[in-house]
Design an enzyme around this catalytic site. Structure first.
Site, mmCIF file in Angstrom:
data_model
loop_
_atom_site.group_PDB
_atom_site.id
_atom_site.type_symbol
_atom_site.label_atom_id
_atom_site.label_comp_id
_atom_site.label_asym_id
_atom_site.label_seq_id
_atom_site.Cartn_x
_atom_site.Cartn_y
_atom_site.Cartn_z
ATOM 1 N N SER A 893 -4.106 40.230 6.439
ATOM 2 C CA SER A 893 -4.536 41.377 7.257
ATOM 3 C C SER A 893 -3.777 41.503 8.565
ATOM 4 O O SER A 893 -4.008 42.458 9.298
ATOM 5 C CB SER A 893 -6.038 41.265 7.538
ATOM 6 O OG SER A 893 -6.314 40.095 8.290
ATOM 7 N N LYS A 936 -14.954 42.321 12.157
ATOM 8 C CA LYS A 936 -13.806 42.624 13.004
ATOM 9 C C LYS A 936 -14.158 43.666 14.062
ATOM 10 O O LYS A 936 -13.708 43.592 15.225
ATOM 11 C CB LYS A 936 -12.639 43.108 12.147
ATOM 12 C CG LYS A 936 -12.079 42.015 11.237
ATOM 13 C CD LYS A 936 -10.971 42.548 10.339
ATOM 14 C CE LYS A 936 -10.421 41.437 9.437
ATOM 15 N NZ LYS A 936 -9.368 41.941 8.525
#
Length: 986
Positions: A893, A936
């Site tokens: 990511s 996140k």
């Protein structure tokens, strides 16, 4: 030649005659006018012959001529017999070799038997007791009128002997070493020797009418051999002993010896002189392979080499010191006698030993010398202690030593008696209880109150199945096992195995289902009461209840809650069981390596048991429990098999209706069971197992959620545990926010619970110690309760420089910010410019390293397209680092973040401040979706970021977030990297 010794005192001889219905003692005594004491001797002679032959007629009775010192017997069935009788004699009954007692003794009064005759006719007798004209062994010698009647009597084996007299001094003697107990004077000991030279020496001495040996105790008790290599191996003082009986057993020599007096070794003789002193012409058996001496043709004696050992030694008599019978000696003597009597009273076995040791007719109490030896010989003392008694020449001291040994023996006997009595009482009590129980069983069985064990067991099993709906196939197995049980013995191992098997089969809840709660409002109320948030989980459970309500039947499902630790995955399962009114059972598979924990053991193994699911059904007693399988992502694998593969059958909706346990060996329906599994990560769950479960994400909590959870759930529980209330301790909202921000940033609330508990413990301490009535916790005094802050800031950079970009990462503890740093490396002197290179550090995993290389390639391509004159990435050496190198990092990511950091370094231009991004980039610049959007986003909000960049395909995940999480955030969803470039480089 050696002969059998048969000599008894008068009382013993008379008793033997009476026992054998002889009835001749008074006849012989009167006929020969033998004194009272000597009549028994004549009777003994007749008794010996009576033992060996048929009962004689009156005409064949022997004629005996008696004197006070010696008796000559005729018509004896023995060959060249010599017997010795003393006034106080000692007896040893050897039933293994003869049918009559054998007396072993020595004194001046003696009895001589002699015989000369042949096998066909007896010799001529005479009035003086002599016999003539005999050959070997045969008829009777007497007055000449009684002929041979025992000419065919078989000769007995040569087993024992007694010499005429025991000399007062005799030296040298063969040396025999004994390992444990010395031979005391006037006491008998059986000795076996295997040393060939010593055996030959003793046999030679016996043939020469010198049956005397010196018995000395070996200093080393561990060595059990007769071989004496030097005088240092044995004690110098021993006993001069006489051999009374000797059995040659081929490889060993067994002797019965009696000690006569104490002797001391002066010196040893040379073995050559010892072996060659007697009959040098004699040779050993050629088959034995040993020859001590031989004579050559010229008459020279040849003696072979012998092993180094002490065979014979010069000895001298050791006499005790003169003593007087003082009051002290009398007192010691009386105490020794009393102690011996106490020992005999305590242990009757000593009575026989004392009876054998004490000579007949002797008053032991009048002889301190003999009494001290008797006391020492009676005990089982250590060898050194016995040798000390043997070496002591002072009679009072010897009595004292013997008394000490007797006292120890008495205390040991008391302890042994007490232990024996206790054990006997326990055994009697257990035996009595067992007998009473058996009698009670029989009485109850006769009265019809109680049936036989097997009948009771069978009735118990059938009683369990009364209200259950047992499948037909399983009922057949039960009936078959019942029939088998009736044929087995109650104490056999197969009986226990069959009974345990039936016990498990009959305890399972066949057809028993608990009534479920199908009220949606009640279920929702219970779920809200115990947990805050977790809307996905609660909605899924309410859907499950709604389907069961429509179907009007119980159903089973397999759910898996995955998320970071401390978010309530395990506790929500218990709340679900409470909401739908199902029995709850939990077991953990973390670290499990044995398939038998799931599928059960085979019944052939000792201690075999069913698997966890069968144990669950037995415990909950319903077919539709809620089973929580905890830590399914941490299941192990060992040499016993792969438990994760065994779970496939357990949690497959198409297979668990016929789950087969190895122990039961019958199918069990698990289709009505609601399975809930928990895991922290899904990567370690095997794909086939993950495919069978419905995955539900249980993400972490933001600060607002943690505050609500603390107020509604954590604080009330801790107040109850600590005995405090909100009137005594209060935590302000600002203090709670500071506690969550600076001490408890993880996704779960487990650490928050620990910190609140710590605050309440310290508050309770202050209330008790200082007498404070109320404590208010605020940001100013929070450190007094929980210490210094753990997290001071979330951001490394207040303002990011060129080459540094903030990314977003997901961890097992929740979301966090992740900085990507890049820098140019200076070339060394003389190094030519060439192709650029990329160095990567920061404890990155393989996936993240590949993502960095892909990002580097795309960044160079993108820079060539948009900034053709910029060749920094083409020719420079670049170092890429991810801070906090001690923390392992992996995942794809960070691709778009790495591209942005490289372009910022190449352009020497910082990116937009307060921006964070996540997403995987391909070689063509395509932005691919990632996971952990909620974590996140929470991490970005916690770090003060106001702009986040997410992949377009993650729009659905972002839309599911609560409004208080997304409030105030600028979100950009991108498909290609050029969109990110336009956002971060305005």
């Amino acid at each position: 030649m050696l002969s059998r010794v048969t000599s008894l005192p008068a009382s013993q001889a008379a008793r033997l005659c009476r026992l054998n219905n002889c009835g001749r003692n008074s006849f012989i005594a009167k006929r020969n006018k033998i004194p009272t004491y000597d009549r028994g001797i004549a009777t003994c002679a007749y008794t010996v012959r009576h033992f060996s032959t048929e009962r004689p007629t009156p005409s064949s009775l022997p004629r005996v001529h008696a004197t006070r010192s010696s008796y000559l017997f005729s018509q004896s069935p023995f060959q060249s017999t010599n017997c010795l009788l003393e006034n106080q004699s000692k007896f040893l009954l050897n039933r293994s070799h003869s049918k009559f007692p054998t007396a072993l003794h020595g004194s001046s009064r003696r009895l001589i038997w002699s015989w000369n005759g042949d096998n066909s006719n007896g010799g001529n007798g005479s009035e003086d007791g002599s016999s003539t004209n005999g050959a070997s062994s045969g008829g009777n010698a007497g007055d000449g009128q009684d002929g041979g009647g025992y000419g065919g009597f078989p000769q007995p084996p040569i087993v024992s002997l007694t010499p005429m007299t025991v000399p007062e001094t005799f030296s040298p003697v063969p040396v025999i070493a004994v390992p444990r107990n010395p031979v005391f004077p006037k006491f008998i000991k059986i000795i076996e020797i295997t040393n060939k030279p010593l055996m030959e020496l003793i046999k030679r001495k016996v043939k020469l009418a010198q049956p005397y040996v010196g018995v000395f105790m070996r200093k080393d008790e561990q060595e059990d051999v007769e071989l004496v290599k030097s005088l240092d191996d044995i004690y110098s003082i021993g006993s001069f002993s006489q051999i009374h009986e000797m059995h040659d057993l081929g490889d060993k020599l067994r002797m019965i010896v009696m000690g006569h007096r104490r002797v001391k070794i002066n010196s040893i003789l040379d073995n050559r002189e010892v072996m060659s002193a007697d009959t040098p012409e004699e040779k050993t058996d050629p088959e034995s392979g040993e020859t001590e001496s031989s004579v050559t043709d010229d008459g020279t004696t040849v003696v072979e080499e012998l092993p180094v050992q002490v065979l014979m030694a010069e000895v001298e008599n050791v006499n005790h010191l003169p003593f007087e019978k003082t009051e002290e000696v009398k007192a010691l003597t009386a105490e020794v006698v009393k102690t011996i009597r106490d020992i005999i009273a305590m242990n009757p076995l000593y009575r026989e030993s004392v009876a054998q040791m004490i000579q007949a007719g002797q008053r032991v109490i009048d002889n301190p010398v003999y009494l001290s030896d008797l006391g020492a010989a009676l005990t089982g003392a250590e060898a050194a202690e016995l040798q000390e008694v043997l070496e002591e020449m002072d009679i009072p001291k010897r009595l004292l030593l013997a008394l000490n040994l007797l006292k120890k023996e008495y205390e040991l006997s008391k302890l042994q008696h007490r232990l024996g009595r206790e054990v006997e009482e326990k055994v009697k009590s257990a035996h009595r209880k067992f007998m009473l129980q058996e009698q009670l069983k029989i009485i109850k069985k006769e009265l019809g109150i109680e049936k036989d064990d097997k009948d009771a067991i069978e009735e118990k099993f059938m009683e369990r199945l009364k209200d259950k709906v047992v499948p037909e196939a399983i009922m057949e197995v039960i009936n078959e096992e019942m029939k088998k049980l009736s044929y087995l013995d109650n104490h056999s191992s197969e009986f226990s195995v069959t009974r345990n098997y039936l016990d498990w089969l009959t305890q399972l809840p066949w057809g028993m289902i608990s009534k479920e709660n199908l009220d949606l409002e009640r279920a929702a109320e219970v779920l809200e009461e115990d947990h805050y948030g977790m809307e996905d989980v609660k909605n899924r459970i309410l859907e499950f209840i709604a389907v069961s309500n429509l179907k009007k039947s119980t159903q089973g499902k397999i759910l898996c809650f995955y998320g970071p630790p401390g978010v309530g995955k395990t506790s929500i399962a218990k709340s679900i069981a409470k909401a739908i009114n199902r029995d709850y059972f939990r077991f953990s598979v973390g670290g499990m390596t044995d398939v038998a924990e799931i599928k059960g053991h085979r019944r052939t193994y000792v201690g075999a048991m069913p698997g966890k699911m069968i144990q669950c059904l037995k415990k909950v007693k319903t077919e539709n429990p809620l089973v929580l399988i905890d830590e399914v992502d941490k299941i192990g694998r060992g040499y016993q098999g792969d438990p994760s593969s065994a779970l496939l059958e357990l949690m497959d909706p198409e297979q668990n209706a016929n789950f087969l346990d190895h122990y039961l060996d019958v199918t069990v329906d698990l289709s009505k069971v609601l399975f809930i599994c928990t895991a922290n990560v899904t990567d370690t769950i095997p794909e086939p197992l993950r495919d069978r479960m419905e995955m539900i994400d249980v993400s972490g909590y933001v600060a607002e959620e943690k505050v609500n959870i603390a107020d509604k759930y954590l604080v009330p529980v801790i107040e109850e545990q600590t005995g405090l209330n909100n009137q005594q301790v209060s935590i302000s909202k600002d203090a709670m926010h500071m506690l969550i921000k600076s001490y408890c940033r993880e996704s779960g609330v487990r650490n928050l619970q620990k910190q609140i508990d710590k605050i309440y413990r310290k508050a309770a301490f202050k209330i008790i110690k200082e007498g404070i009535e109320k404590i208010a916790v605020n940001p100013d005094n929070l450190q007094d309760f929980v210490g210094k802050p753990i997290f001071t800031t979330e951001r490394m950079y207040d303002k990011t420089p060129p080459g540094v970009v903030m990314g977003l990462a997901w961890t097992a503890m929740g979301g966090s910010t992740l900085y990507i740093e890049t820098a140019l490396k200076k070339r060394s002197e003389g190094e030519k410019e060439g192709m650029g290179s990329l160095e990567i550090t920061g404890n990155l995993g393989d996936v993240m390293k590949e993502s960095a290389h892909i990002a580097s390639t795309f960044a160079r391509s993108f820079l060539m397209q948009h900034h053709q004159g910029n060749d920094v990435l083409q020719k420079s050496q670049i170092h890429l680092h991810v801070p906090e190198g001690a923390t392992p990092k992996d995942g794809p990511s960070a691709g778009c973040t790495i591209v942005t950091a490289l372009l910022s370094l190449a352009l020497n231009q910082p990116v937009r401040q307060n921006v964070a991004m996540t997403g995987e980039v391909s070689l063509t610049g395509k932005i691919l979706p990632v996971g952990g959007i909620k974590e996140k986003t929470i991490a970005a909000r916690r770090a003060g970021v106001d702009c986040i960049i997410l992949p377009t395909e993650n729009r659905k995940d972002y839309s599911d977030l609560q409004s208080f999480i997304t409030e105030g955030l600028e979100v950009h969803f991108v498909e290609h990297y050029k969109e990110i470039y336009n956002i971060v480089f305005p």
